[in-house]
Structure formats: C-alpha cells, structure tokens
Design a protein around this motif. Structure first.
Motif: not given
Length: 339
Positions: A179-188, A321-335
């Motif tokens: 989701g990281i790259h998808e989010l960047g594209d969406w924002l742009a 905790t960021l091992t799982d925390g960063v992917p979770l944040l990306a998931e919330v942002a994508l939602a």
C-alpha cells in the motif's frame, strides 16, 4: 542519571556557562521520546527542560534543534504559546547533537490518563475544544510578517510533501509494505488546492499540548516544533483527526493519547466543525489530508524501525512494535482512500 544521551558533567558545564541555576544536576526523561528526547532537569534553585535529538547517526535534515529553537522564538513574538528558550548549543561536538534548554512549565500533558481536574463532562469536552482553538490561533499568525515568512516556502507545500516522502521510502526502509506506493500515487493524483497559507505545526495532536494544571481546560504551550514550516493549514487538521482516538477507530502506533476513546470526548466530526466555523475554510477534501498524515507517519516510523534493526536505537521498546505497526497504518490509510 548520566549516560551518553545525557552526560551530566557536560550538561552541568553548559548550564553554568549560561547562568542557569547552581548546584548538582538531577535529571530524568520526560515522555517516551520516540523521536527527539526531552529531559526534566533540576538544580538547587531552578528547574528547566533540555531537548535533544536521538542518538547519532541521524537522518539528513531531521531532528534540527537549532531550527526548532528559531521557530519557537519567532512564534513566541507573535503570541503563540511556546516554552521560553533559555539557551541553545549549536555545536554537536558537545554531546553528539545540538540541544536547547527552555523553562519548565507547570502543567499536564494528556496521554493515557485523564487529569483529575479535567475528568468531568465539561473538562473532557473543553480539553478538545481548547486544542482546536489553539490550532485556529496558530493558523491565524500572519505569514507575511518578515520573521514568520522566513520559516518556510508555503507555495507548492502539498506537492512537495508528497514527492519528498515518496522518495524517502526507499531510503528509510529495507522491506516492502503493501500500500505504500499505492498511497503515494493516490495522493499525487488527488492533490487538493490550498485555500490559504499558515504556520503548519506538522505534529499537532493532544499529546503535544501542555494544559494548565487547574480547570478550566486551556493550553499553556504547544510542544515539539521539529516539523513546523509554512504551508497548508488543513495538513494540521488532517493530522489531528487521523491520530485522534475514538471508540470506533483502529488502534495504531500513532494513537498516543488513547484517553479520548472514553465517553465525553468530542468526536472527529465535532473537531472538524469547530475548526471550520472558526476559520471559514472548506473541509470537503479533509479525507485527503488524513491519508497524507497516515502515509507520512508510515514513512517516518519506518525510519525508526530500520534504525532499530541496524542497532542504532538500543533499548527502544517502541521500534519493535513497528514491524506490524507500519503495515497496519498503511492498511488504515488505504481504507480511507476507498471510503
């Protein structure tokens, strides 16, 4: 305490040079300090605060204590509530990084406990209302004033943020996160038009405010100016809402003041309406700003995670905790992009 992060003999010499108290130095950490570190420092006749960056090596253009000092001194002259700066050390050779010393303010920072004097229906409501009003006042500072104008270049702020953070992921991370790259594209692709320019705090949330130690709720100081600049004020509103805990929100690493999940605290709609009523700004694109906040958080938190993996953040309980925390944040942002 005395260690490589807070070498007492060196700090004592610095305080003596600037006439800040007398007698032995006693110190302790304030807060968890996931980014910059803050220390409560007491001598026989004075209590102050020392703020410094984390242990080197530091990512380029981050944790700039000298710039943070300049921002606070500038905004203090325009009525923004910030701690008074007493002295700054620009030479990193002294303790490894620049640092500054400010006055100690008697107040409370709200994280996982509700202060007794604000623990009633009115106190919980006005805690959040006071935060919104402080943000409104910050965004009302005249950015054309010569000293304020020197704090940044507001034109094109949103586009630069998106492009800069898109480039930082490959620098900050050693893994792929969905989701990281998808989010960047969406924002742009959905970049909104900025309605006006303002001082942008960059990390405006309840946990970066110091409230008075008695009722009613009022903000004594806005803290942590590391990411402040000039730009689009709705970036602060989006950040506040994206990191604000509500009864139905997903708990993420950016939920640093969980008490607002409890009954009596205003919801995100209430916050947005109060800000809009005070400023007259159109919040129709607010979801974009919330996604921006969450996506940026993924990227700067990933930098902490990578440094921890490299052994550069020893003893850090948050970074694992960021091992799982960063992917979770990306998931919330994508939602939110699909809402």
């Amino acid at each position: 305490m005395s260690d490589d992060l807070f070498p007492v003999p060196t700090i004592t010499a610095f305080l003596d040079e600037h006439g800040i108290g007398t007698g032995p130095v006693r110190a302790s950490r304030v807060g968890e300090g996931h980014s910059n570190l803050t220390y409560w420092v007491e001598r026989d006749d004075v209590t102050v605060v020392l703020r410094r960056g984390p242990r080197p090596p530091l990512p380029k253009s981050t944790h700039d204590m000298v710039r943070e000092t300049r921002i606070q001194r500038t905004l203090a002259a325009h009525g923004v509530p910030v701690p008074q700066i007493l002295a700054v050390e620009e030479d990193e050779a002294r303790i490894g990084v620049p640092f500054y010393v400010s006055v100690w303010l008697d107040g409370v920072v709200i994280t996982d406990e509700v202060p007794a004097h604000l623990d009633d229906e009115a106190g919980r409501r006005t805690t959040v209302e006071a935060a919104v009003d402080a943000l409104v006042a910050l965004h009302a500072v005249d950015v054309t004033a010569p000293d304020v104008a020197g704090l940044g270049r507001p034109e094109g702020y949103l586009g630069r943020q998106v492009e800069r953070f898109r480039g930082l992921w490959s620098v900050n991370s050693q893994r792929e996160v969905a989701g990281i790259h998808e989010l960047g594209d969406w924002l742009a692709e959905h970049l909104p038009a900025t309605q006006r320019h303002a001082v942008v705090h960059g990390d405006f949330r309840i946990g970066n405010l110091m409230y008075a130690a008695d009722a009613p709720a009022r903000v004594r100081a806005i803290l942590d100016w590391e990411m402040a600049t000039l730009g689009d004020p709705l970036a602060d509103v989006g950040y506040l809402l994206a990191t604000y805990a509500t009864p139905d929100s997903v708990s993420t690493p950016m939920e640093l003041t969980p008490v607002t999940r409890q009954p009596g605290y205003p919801g995100t709609d209430d916050i947005a309406k109060r800000y809009a009523a005070a400023t007259g700004l159109d919040l129709g694109d607010l979801r974009w700003y919330e996604v921006l906040a969450l996506w940026k958080a993924c990227i700067f938190l990933e930098a902490m995670h990578t440094r921890w993996l490299a052994g550069e953040r020893p003893g850090d309980a948050f970074a694992p905790t960021l091992t799982d925390g960063v992917p979770l944040l990306a998931e919330v942002a994508l939602a939110r992009t699909r809402a």
